[in-house]
Enzyme design. Sequence first.
Site, PDB file in Angstrom:
ATOM      1  N   ASP B 162       0.864  -1.185   0.000  1.00 59.68           N
ATOM      2  CA  ASP B 162       0.000   0.000   0.000  1.00 59.68           C
ATOM      3  C   ASP B 162       0.903   1.239   0.000  1.00 59.68           C
ATOM      4  OD1 ASP B 162      -1.801  -2.054   0.422  1.00 59.68           O
ATOM      5  OD2 ASP B 162      -2.945  -0.975   1.953  1.00 59.68           O
ATOM      6  N   LYS B 226      -6.900   3.475  -3.062  1.00 61.89           N
ATOM      7  CA  LYS B 226      -7.298   3.415  -1.651  1.00 61.89           C
ATOM      8  C   LYS B 226      -7.453   4.825  -1.123  1.00 61.89           C
ATOM      9  CE  LYS B 226      -5.166   1.910   2.750  1.00 61.89           C
ATOM     10  NZ  LYS B 226      -4.048   1.175   3.354  1.00 61.89           N
ATOM     11  N   LYS B 262     -10.290   0.402  -2.250  1.00 61.79           N
ATOM     12  CA  LYS B 262     -10.176   0.143  -0.813  1.00 61.79           C
ATOM     13  C   LYS B 262     -10.403   1.410   0.001  1.00 61.79           C
ATOM     14  CE  LYS B 262      -6.894  -1.243   2.795  1.00 61.79           C
ATOM     15  NZ  LYS B 262      -5.524  -1.706   3.099  1.00 61.79           N
TER      16      LYS B 262
END
Lengths: 819, 326
Positions: B162, B226, B262
């Site tokens: 991430d 995300k 996400k």
Amino acid sequence: MEATKKTTNPSVSDIFNTMEYGPAPESDDVAQAWLDDHKRNFGHFINNEWYHPEGRKSYETITPATGKVLSATIQGNADDVDVAVKAASKALPAWRELSGHERARYIYAIARHVQKHSRLIAVIEALDNGKTIRETRDADVPVVIRHLYHYAGWAELVDDEMRNWKSIGVVGAIVPWNFPLMLLMWKVAPALAMGNTVVLKPATVTRLSALLFAEICAEAGLPAGVFNVVTGGGAMGQTLAEHPEVDKVGFTGSTEIGKVLRQATAGTGKKISLELGGKSPVIVYENADLDSAVESVVDAIWFNQGQVCSAGSKLLVQEPVFDKFIQKLKTRLGHFRIGHTLDKAMDMGPVVSESQLKSIKKYVDEALEDGAEVFQVEAPEGCYYPPTLITNVNTASKVVMEEIFGPVLVAMPFRTAKEAIAVANNTMYGLGASVHSEQLPLALETAKHIKAGAVWINCHNMFDAAAGFGGYKQSGYGRDGGKEGLFEYVKPKWQDKIKIAPVDVDIKKFAATYMADRPAINGHDNGKDSGTPAVDHTYKLYYGGAQKRPDGNYVSVIRNVEGKVIAQVGESNRKDVRNAVEVAAKAQPGWEKRSGFNRAQILFYVAENLDMRKQEFATRIADLTGKPMADALSEVDKSVQRLFYWASYADKYGGTVQETQLYGTVIKIHEPVGVLAIACPDEFPLLGFVSLFAPAICRSNSVVIIPSQRYPILALDMYQIFDTSDLPGGVVNILTGNRDHVSKYLVEHQNVDGFWYFGSAEGSKYVEYASACNVKRTWVNYGLKRDWMSDAQGQGEEFLYQSVQPKNIWLTMGDIFAN
Amino acid sequence: MGPSDCPGPTNPGIPLDERWIESVRVNLPAVQRRAATLGTKRTVKKQWQAAWMLRAVTCIDLTTLAGDDTQANVQRLCLKAAKPIRSDILAAMDMEQAQLTCGAVCVYPSRVPDAVAALKRFKAPHVPVAAVATGFPSGLYSLETRLREITLAIEAGAHEIDIVLNRQLVLNHRWAELYREVQQMKAACGPKIHMKTILAIGELGSMNNVYKASLVCMMAGADFIKTSTGKEALNANLPVGVVMCRAVRDYFERTGYFVGFKPAGGIRTGKDACTWLILIKEELDDRWLNNKLFRIGASGLLLDLERQLFHYVTGRYAAAHELAMS
């Protein structure tokens, strides 16, 4: 698409894999118990009691989702209407005498009680109409409550805010089936707040919520007779409207029935407001947030199954993004859920009735036959119609021109903003519109140019009690909501109850012909005294800023009080009307575009120039009417003052900001009505003329005005003043001749937007009757005189109200986000 | 097209298309209205609600990103991710065989070895370990060290990375530089490691920037976009979800490539989780209703889901201490 619910009982594991939605039913136990309480047999609700007269027919109201009967209701007749109206009449004196604060207390109590029963109301409304519980819970009922609070407030403030007005009397409210409770509240709340009592006739197919509400009002302690409900067939609405003790008719429904009611009440002195049909455009510019605009379209046309007067049923998309937008809409429709009214997770429920379903189907079938492309998703069997998107249509297609009142959207591309506005306005309706663009100057300018009572920017179908709702053109007149909505339920304080003996007018023949005058030699004293003849004075018609010879080339002879011939003036006919209206319509937009400052300057200048010729005008008044010179001088002085007064209002009545719940701003703009026709009274030949044309043009209307039939010269003398005061041609157009004959052609002209008639009772009736042709606004005197010298009667808010139509522009706000 | 038709991310990236980026228009009030009505227009009840909550469980990236993370709490987190719901609750729903796990565990790079080891020990090596990287949470470090972090985390056993965006490049609209940075990060991840790009939406200033940054990341080859690190003042909320899902849909419609989404931070209740699933189902479609394309970054959420499921099964509300903590 999940048109039909799974009847199986899937396991957690199955659902885990499919990730489908399941049923989410709202219980109707309490609603069914309420129906049982009334033995599923409702009467009228009059004087806070159920009223079940013998021998009436019964009507079974059903729930459209299943067709199952909910309850029997009574089919009332004229006797029942009479009982209800008498009850309202009896309750009126005490109710109107209450202080605003006392009425506010009652309305507040109703608001509270509606809140307490809000879920029961939501379920009953959903069951009876078929709309989803989600909408009744999240839209109808909250709007109802909001209206009650808002108008409790206006009742409280009546002495401050409405000090020149008073209640009208008994209101006959007639409402449709699409928002049965919400639309009745739009009428009942302001009516009660202003001190009127009400008899309501709900729509034939949706009666229950009105009856439940009546019961709740009684529970809240509203005095008996203040609010009454009678149920029955469609014709009973007209019976109610025609009842002699009904002083005001508030109607929401189709344009067709609105016209019938206008004709039925013509000449009776009843006040009427009409909120009628629509074919509201949704404009999507290429610089819009297209995904958000898709959601706006959903709100516009698939809210309440499209059964919304302001449904955005005509989608106009700028050409570069047309295909993309249509594709997005189709994708969006793929997510639609259509099903049972009481399922909390449905986008659409059934339409209201089989006959409505049939009517919608017919439109779509015809469009298909005409080669349109029809996109639909599946809908369940029964009274359901799928959300529908029609393309490959044009401005002449029936589905583009007519109101379908169902979930059917037609879409067309446009090239430029100008074209979008032209297509948007290419309709006989003017109720709502929405504009989608991220460019505020473009969106605002578009909103300004669309002829509609509500324009939503980047949203659609937002409602709030603080913003009036109502139409332009054949979408009706009058407003429901806001302060503007109060004026539909009041009359000027000085005005007595309008009592008119029934007026007999042969509608077919009324004023169809006129008789011109022939040469008259008696009494003309030209040159007798001095020996040299005076130069002959020619009076012509005046339109488009020029003097025009009357088409018929006939004259009317004008005599003074002693019978001596003073002048010949033109007799106008239908062709003069045609010409004058044409130039008035052409001049109006330019006049409107001028600043208030500029219009004020011109009116002040007219006043200045009139004042310079004061002696001449006064002498003329005295000579013609036989009034003492002092009175004639005061008439001129008063006329100058009126011009000052209206010049002052040219830049002081533009509108207000409406305090709705929207995050953003709702701007109410007072737009002109458009082309106003005016027939002036004979009394006060100058002051009457000035008092009528000046407010009209100060608020940007153009006028075609018929001066006093007996003494038209004073108005004709004014046109020289207009010419020297920089008034643009076409703003004031003067047609002399037979008042009623010219009025007839003006009121029948479909490009005239409003008519102010100050003449006979017969003429008033005719004007009101004939105004139905294009639902033009009227303001008539029923043959009753008013004192034009009085400021209470000759100027003020009543004139402003008649000179404007409110447009509410909804501006959402916000881009600031996070840091 | 159902959740089982989900191919997972398929995005190789495309050349930077600045005209596309410039054409972005987001109307915030309309987005807010859409977000506010998602949960009033849809709902799931009874076994549907239970099934949806189980689906949410499988989409959680069970996360701990605190300065005081040690092996002890990371281990506990891993066990919970491997066995997120008490087995008697699952049995009552006939879902024991499904062997549900969370979508991943998400930790700081230095905790990756602990997580990998713990999951192995708990016989759940198939639960991926995601590491935050590239100067998390601010991203304000040299590109060189940021890229190096990715390599080190992967060498330590991370399956998913991430990364955080360089917000300066977004705020100054330096799209080409942003594109190149993300592209290099993707290159550092290599073809087998899923890269999620954290936009840190709370520091981007406008929804237009959120949408544009989403597009740039996808163009540069992100597997997931995300919302947030969990450290900004504003984290995942539904309006942002609407905007990012629309960007994902837009990208899919134009390129045919699937990118995952996400939301992270602030999603705490079972009801919230269902609303997010509704958002995905409505703004995207069922193919995204799967942990290959949808994850929720959360820590406390799992416990609430478990409590709701307990209630579904027993009809009673559970006390928190009756369920295993993570």
